[in-house]
Structure formats: structure tokens, C-alpha cells
Design an enzyme around this catalytic site. Sequence first.
Site, PDB file in Angstrom:
ATOM      1  CG  ASP A  56       0.345  66.628 -66.944  1.00 36.48           C
ATOM      2  OD1 ASP A  56       0.336  66.592 -66.371  1.00 36.48           O
ATOM      3  OD2 ASP A  56      -0.176  64.985 -66.794  1.00 36.48           O
ATOM      4  CE  LYS A  93       6.317  63.885 -66.077  1.00 40.25           C
ATOM      5  NZ  LYS A  93       4.773  63.903 -66.385  1.00 40.25           N
ATOM      6  CG  MET A 121       2.324  57.239 -73.839  1.00 39.90           C
ATOM      7  SD  MET A 121       2.990  56.957 -72.566  1.00 39.90           S
ATOM      8  CE  MET A 121       1.557  55.932 -71.720  1.00 39.90           C
TER       9      MET A 121
HETATM   10  N1  SAH Z   1      -4.530  59.497 -69.029  1.00 37.18           N
HETATM   11  C1  SAH Z   1      -4.828  59.179 -70.066  1.00 37.18           C
HETATM   12  C2  SAH Z   1      -3.404  58.674 -70.719  1.00 37.18           C
HETATM   13  C3  SAH Z   1      -2.059  59.338 -70.608  1.00 37.18           C
HETATM   14  S1  SAH Z   1      -0.430  58.615 -71.547  1.00 37.18           S
HETATM   15  C4  SAH Z   1      -5.742  58.673 -70.461  1.00 37.18           C
HETATM   16  O1  SAH Z   1      -6.558  57.926 -69.945  1.00 37.18           O
HETATM   17  O2  SAH Z   1      -6.774  58.925 -72.009  1.00 37.18           O
HETATM   18  C5  SAH Z   1       0.063  59.881 -72.852  1.00 37.18           C
HETATM   19  C6  SAH Z   1      -0.849  59.375 -74.053  1.00 37.18           C
HETATM   20  O3  SAH Z   1      -2.940  59.093 -74.146  1.00 37.18           O
HETATM   21  C7  SAH Z   1      -0.694  59.379 -75.265  1.00 37.18           C
HETATM   22  O4  SAH Z   1       0.156  59.481 -75.754  1.00 37.18           O
HETATM   23  C8  SAH Z   1      -1.619  58.866 -76.020  1.00 37.18           C
HETATM   24  O5  SAH Z   1      -0.910  57.402 -76.516  1.00 37.18           O
HETATM   25  C9  SAH Z   1      -2.853  59.137 -75.713  1.00 37.18           C
HETATM   26  N2  SAH Z   1      -3.589  60.155 -75.523  1.00 37.18           N
HETATM   27  C10 SAH Z   1      -4.048  60.919 -74.768  1.00 37.18           C
HETATM   28  N3  SAH Z   1      -5.019  62.204 -75.408  1.00 37.18           N
HETATM   29  C11 SAH Z   1      -5.185  61.565 -76.789  1.00 37.18           C
HETATM   30  C12 SAH Z   1      -5.399  62.093 -77.723  1.00 37.18           C
HETATM   31  N4  SAH Z   1      -6.114  63.291 -77.393  1.00 37.18           N
HETATM   32  N5  SAH Z   1      -5.711  61.427 -79.233  1.00 37.18           N
HETATM   33  C13 SAH Z   1      -4.636  60.687 -79.243  1.00 37.18           C
HETATM   34  N6  SAH Z   1      -3.962  59.611 -77.954  1.00 37.18           N
HETATM   35  C14 SAH Z   1      -4.317  60.031 -76.535  1.00 37.18           C
END
Ligand code: SAH
Length: 284
Positions: free
Chosen positions: A50, A72, A187
Site C-alpha cells: 500500500d 488508492k 483519517m
Molecule cells: N492499518 C493502519 C491504518 C490505515 S488507515 C494502521 O494500523 O496504522 C490510514 C490512516 O492511518 C491514515 O490516514 C492516518 O490516519 C493513519 N496513519 C498511518 N500511518 C501513519 C503515519 N505514519 N503517521 C500518521 N498517521 C498514519
Amino acid sequence: MTESIPLPDAAWPELLPGWVWLCGAGPGDPGLLTLHGLNALRQADVIVYDALVEPAILDWAKPGAESIYAGKRGGKPSARQRDISLRLVDLARDGKRVLRLKGGDPFVFGRGGEEAQTLVQHGVPIRIIPGISAGIGGLAYAGIPVTHRDVNQSVTFVTGHDQSGETPSSLDWGAISKGSQVIVIYMGIKHIAQISAALLAAGRGHGEPVAIVTNATTCEQRVLETTLGTITADIAAHSIEPPAIICVGRSVLMRQALDWQALAAGEAPRNTDPLGRGRPAEAS
Ligand code: SAH
């Protein structure tokens, strides 16, 4: 390349042809990948990854492995999600050793559950490898403990939007506000005006501390400390963009003591007793 990172001696599981392993890559810093994740990377023929997977992690794949980007790019998210899941089925049926690498943890707001379900429905054998989720590990890199005995006995993880792209109507902000001292929002940037208004309407204070951590755990990490009353204006003023984790609650204050990256850079803690307990942390 791969051989330069030895796995510790252990009975590591074998990724067999025709299998799909769904694996969390962690929030960014490649060192936050788990050993099971590294074991998977060393064996996979195909890696479907991703947008939020740190590219440096892919350097640890076995030589000759194919990498397929499945991020996406707007458009029709649900149709695209179905395409990704079916692609995984096809790759497995082609006899590949397939690694589905997702940001953070695959089962936390990452549609990993949906992909796994499609695979199971098509009879494809799977393994799930958890990862460090941004809402926990990302906050830790900002010096914010997601729980702290003096602040919260529960924490709620919410998503700022659902499949329709809107703030989920199923979220009961009143219940969340009352029931959880700390709220971690994934998000949340797009609908922050609506979310913060809902929290304020549910009784949370304008002055309640909030932190926004963007690109957490990467070298681009930025942290903005603000309050619930000013968060919307601050996000606009600082042109903050996703990916970002928003933490609402007094645990944000702990950053004044625990911003370990600033401490490592030689700065003094801003406040060693941010919760105003007036006693050493271990005194009781
Ligand atoms: N599965 C992922 C979340 C996916 S949804 C997890 O467990 O972290 C995607 C959202 O995750 C982003 O929009 C943001 O809100 C958060 N996110 C993922 N990686 C991030 C990062 N390095 N820094 C800040 N927010 C992050």
C-alpha cells in the site's frame, strides 16, 4: 541484500506457494517491522503493498521478488478494493508465495479483514501478521503514551471517515466523549471541523489538549500541539495533510516530558511533571 539481515535462530514459518500472508509493515520506520514480517519478505515471490508502506522496507525482499503497488488513487475505492482482493486470489492460484503488506496493522482500519475474508471465501490459505498501528506506535514516537495511569483507563480508536468518505454516522460522539478520556482518530484531517464540533457539543472542553502527528515514525514526522477549540484553524494554518493521527486527551501533555526525540537532540524537557501530580512518577 536480504542476506545482510539475518533472522535470529527460530522455527520461522514457511510461506508456501499458493498462500497469502497479510502483514502489517508498521507506521513507517522500517525498524518497526516485526520479525515475522521480515521472515515473510525473505520468502515472498510477490509483494502487494500500500501507499503507506515505507519503500525502504521493500529493499528487504528476496532478490527478484515482484512488487505490486496497490495504493488508492481516489476514484472508486470499493471497486478498487475488490480488485485488490481478487488480484491476491489470482496470484495465489498462480502458485505464488504472496505477501500482502499493509501500513500499520492489517486489521486496524486497513481493510485487512475484508481482504482476508475474500481470500478465505476463495479457499486461499492465509496467515495474519500483526503490525504496530499508527495510533499506538505513531503516538509513542511523538512522546505520547496512549495510556497513562494518571490520565486514562481506556482509549478509543475511531476513523474519521467511512466507505462513503463521510464521518461515520454510526459513531456516537456523546458516548465516546463520556466513556473515553483519550480518543485517537485515524483519517481525521478531512472532517476535523465536524469531529471537533461533535466532541465539543458532547461536553469536551475547548482547552482540551490535542496532538496531530503527521508522517509518524518517518523522517518527515511533525507534531502539532493544539486544543480542541483551535484544532480546525490550526490544521488550516499549518497546511497539515494526511497521513495524520490525532490524539485528544490529557495524555498529550506527557509529551512535555517525554518528547524523546527532542531530548535525544539535546533539548531539556519542557516540564517533567506535566500532569501536575507534584510527586515522582513512581511514588505510589
Ligand atoms: N492499518 C493502519 C491504518 C490505515 S488507515 C494502521 O494500523 O496504522 C490510514 C490512516 O492511518 C491514515 O490516514 C492516518 O490516519 C493513519 N496513519 C498511518 N500511518 C501513519 C503515519 N505514519 N503517521 C500518521 N498517521 C498514519
